[in-house]
Every structure is written in structure tokens, then in C-alpha cells.
Enzyme design. Structure first.
Site, short mmCIF file in Angstrom:
data_model
loop_
_atom_site.label_atom_id
_atom_site.label_comp_id
_atom_site.label_asym_id
_atom_site.label_seq_id
_atom_site.Cartn_x
_atom_site.Cartn_y
_atom_site.Cartn_z
CE1 TYR A 72 17.73 -7.72 6.97
CE2 TYR A 72 18.80 -5.71 8.11
CZ TYR A 72 18.64 -6.80 6.94
OH TYR A 72 19.73 -7.01 6.02
CG LEU B 233 32.55 -13.14 11.66
CD1 LEU B 233 32.14 -12.52 13.18
CD2 LEU B 233 33.86 -13.46 11.49
N GLY B 234 30.30 -16.12 8.53
CA GLY B 234 29.45 -17.07 8.29
C GLY B 234 28.34 -17.40 9.16
N GLY C 239 28.45 -16.90 12.22
CA GLY C 239 28.79 -17.32 13.55
C GLY C 239 29.67 -18.52 13.31
CB SER D 125 32.25 -16.24 15.30
OG SER D 125 31.40 -17.09 15.94
#
Length: 331
Positions: free
Chosen positions: A56, A206-207, A209, A212
Site C-alpha cells: 500500500y 461498501l463496493g 463507495g 455507501s
């Protein structure tokens, strides 16, 4: 905060985990001070599971967490770390490395960046098709025996790979995308996990966003936001997917909660062996997510949610085509 145990051999953790990826630019610029404050707020709310990856932002996320966790009782939280993704200086992905010597090398760097003497759950981010999973897992087992790792985890692999890994060393949990938009895990992987006594940590609840309640029609991903390459956010797909989010909003309004809370609660309601991870990178988003764990969904609620977002309803793959081939399950 409620707790759940990751499988029959894994640790007890908070029923909601914090995914830290978004704090290192995956969804565009993030505020360092706010990210650290969000980690602190999560810990104070009883969140004990924090997930990261050594790739990351090329170690940035681990260094950020080291700063946020400095001075905290090491036994008060659990670190889940993914490794093995290879990236170039332009941050392009160039494959996986699951060789035993690489596993130990990645671990040494993570321990240093995180400023800790052990990782709680260590897992290959993706399957290295050139290295038998038994060899990668065997190296992690050696590190568990040496005290540098506490538990073995897996990520985005299929049922057959899970069985092969379990034969080498008990697996605490599988981390995999699982949400109302991504339910491929239900066919074969989830039954296998339950048969073997392995937990599931669900990311993307939440996919990214989409469900969301905060992504709107006409909004575009900003600089550095990986959603700009996501098929589900592309023109022609995003309109359909946001319509699903609006259908979910009607259910949420009737339930007296937000869309995000309903989507998180749905994942948590799929079993006590599942721990949703939320990628909150601000205290505001974290504060919205936390009450989801107190939301009780009755059979009628679950039926209404399924009617709003039926299985397979999402339009577009969950990753660009170049990445889909490396996943153990599909959408």
C-alpha cells in the site's frame, strides 16, 4: 464493541475491522493527521483488527500505522498484513512473489516499518501461480514457529487452494471481497470455510463507495483514485449500480439508518464467522460505520435488502480485466 472469533483457531477480534488502504492514496489524496486521528478513534471505539498491506503506497501505510499505534499496548490490537504484490517505481503492479525466501524477506521489512516484533495475521495478497501454496504457507508456518507471526491468513483464493493451505497449517481466516455487489464467495468458498472452521474478513463491503450512499451520479474519481479504473464506476455501469444504491436507500430510510450502515450490517448478518472491514479514512466515516454493528436485521429486512440488490445485480467486474484472472472467485 462486540467481538467475533476468526475461525476455530484464530484470534478474537472486534466485530468490525478497520482497513487502512485508503489512508495511503488508493482513493486519492488522504490527510495524514486525519488518518492517524481515525485510527485512534477506531481503537477508542473498541476496534481491534487493523488491516494493511506492505505494498500500500510502497510501505507508506505501514509507516503511517506505526506512527498511529506508537505507545499503544501491543496486545490491544491485531495487525493483519498482506504481502507479495510486486510493484514498480511508477506503482504499476507486476505480479506476485510467494517464494519462501521472499515471504521471509517481506516479513522482515514489515516488522521494521510497523515497529513491532510480530504480525498477528500474515497472508499472501494473491496466489502466486508459479509457487505451490504449500511452499508459501510453509514459510509462514516457520515464521509462526519462530514467533514472528501469530496466525496464518489467506486472501482471494479458491476453495481448492484453501484446502491445500489448511493441510499445511491451520488457517485463521480468508480475506476476500464480499458485499451486496460481490457475492461469488457464497457458492463454494464460504461453505468450504465453514466446513474447515476458517473465518472470513470481508473487504469492499461498501463496493468501494458505490453503495455507501455518498457516491453520486456525475461524480468522477480524482487524481490517484483507483476507482477511475474500476469497471463498476465506468460509464454505462455506474448508472446501473447507483440505481441499486438508491433502491437500498429506500430500505435504509424505512429502517432508520444510513445506506452505509445497512450495507455493513448485511455483511455482518451473514454469519458470526464473518468480520466486515470498513475502509474509513476519516473520523466522520468511521462514526457512521460503527452503529452498523448494533443494527439488527430481521428476516423481513433481509428480504427487502435482497429485493433491492439481488445476487448478481451489479454491472461490471469488481476489478479491471488484468486483475480478474488472479482472483480465486469472480464477481
Amino acid at each position: 464493541m462486540q467481538t467475533r472469533t476468526l475461525g476455530s483457531t484464530g484470534p478474537a477480534v472486534s466485530a468490525l475491522g478497520l482497513g487502512a488502504m485508503g489512508m495511503s492514496g488508493a482513493y486519492g489524496a488522504a490527510d495524514r493527521a486525519e488518518s492517524i486521528a481515525t485510527v485512534h478513534a477506531a481503537l477508542e471505539a473498541g476496534v481491534t483488527l487493523i488491516d494493511t498491506g506492505d505494498f500500500y503506497a510502497m510501505g507508506h501505510n505501514e509507516l503511517l500505522l506505526a506512527e498511529a499505534l506508537r505507545g499503544r499496548d501491543r496486545d490491544s490490537y491485531r495487525l493483519s498484513v498482506k504481502f507479495g504484490q510486486l510493484r514498480g517505481p511508477g506503482h504499476e503492479f507486476s505480479g506476485q512473489d510467494g517464494r519462501p525466501e521472499a515471504v521471509k524477506n517481506f516479513l522482515a521489512y514489515s516488522l521494521t516499518r510497523l515497529g513491532t516484533d510480530h504480525i498477528d495475521i500474515y497472508r499472501p495478497a494473491r496466489l502466486d501461480s508459479t509457487v505451490p501454496i504449500e511452499e508459501s504457507v510453509g514459510a509462514i508456518k516457520e515464521m509462526i514457529d519462530a514467533g514472528y507471526v501469530r496466525y496464518l491468513g489467506l486472501s482471494e483464493v479458491d476453495a481448492a487452494t484453501i484446502r491445500r493451505a489448511q493441510a499445511v497449517h491451520p488457517v485463521a481466516d480468508l480475506q476476500i471481497e464480499y458485499s451486496l455487489l460481490s457475492r461469488a464467495v457464497e457458492a463454494h468458498v464460504l461453505p468450504t470455510l465453514r466446513e474447515l472452521g476458517i473465518g472470513l474478513t470481508a473487504y469492499g463491503v461498501l463496493g468501494r463507495g458505490l453503495i455507501s450512499g455518498h457516491w453520486s451520479m456525475g461524480r468522477t474519481a480524482g487524481p490517484g483514485d483507483g476507482r477511475g479504473f474500476s469497471p463498476r464506476f465506468s460509464s454505462g455501469n455506474v448508472e446501473h449500480n447507483l440505481a441499486l444504491a438508491e433502491a437500498l436507500r429506500r430500505v435504509a430510510d424505512a429502517k432508520g439508518c444510513t445506506v452505509a450502515q445497512l450495507a455493513i450490517a448485511w455483511v455482518a448478518a451473514q454469519g458470526e464467522d464473518i468480520v466486515p472491514l470498513v475502509g474509513a479514512r476519516t473520523r466522520e466515516r468511521l462514526a457512521e460505520a460503527l452503529p452498523a454493528m448494533e443494527l439488527t436485521l430481521a428476516a423481513d429486512d433481509l428480504a427487502e435488502i435482497e429485493k433491492a440488490v439481488p445476487p448478481g445485480a451489479a454491472s461490471g467486474d469488481r476489478y479491471p480485466s488484468a486483475f480478474m484472472a488472479g482472483l480465486g472467485v469472480g464477481n
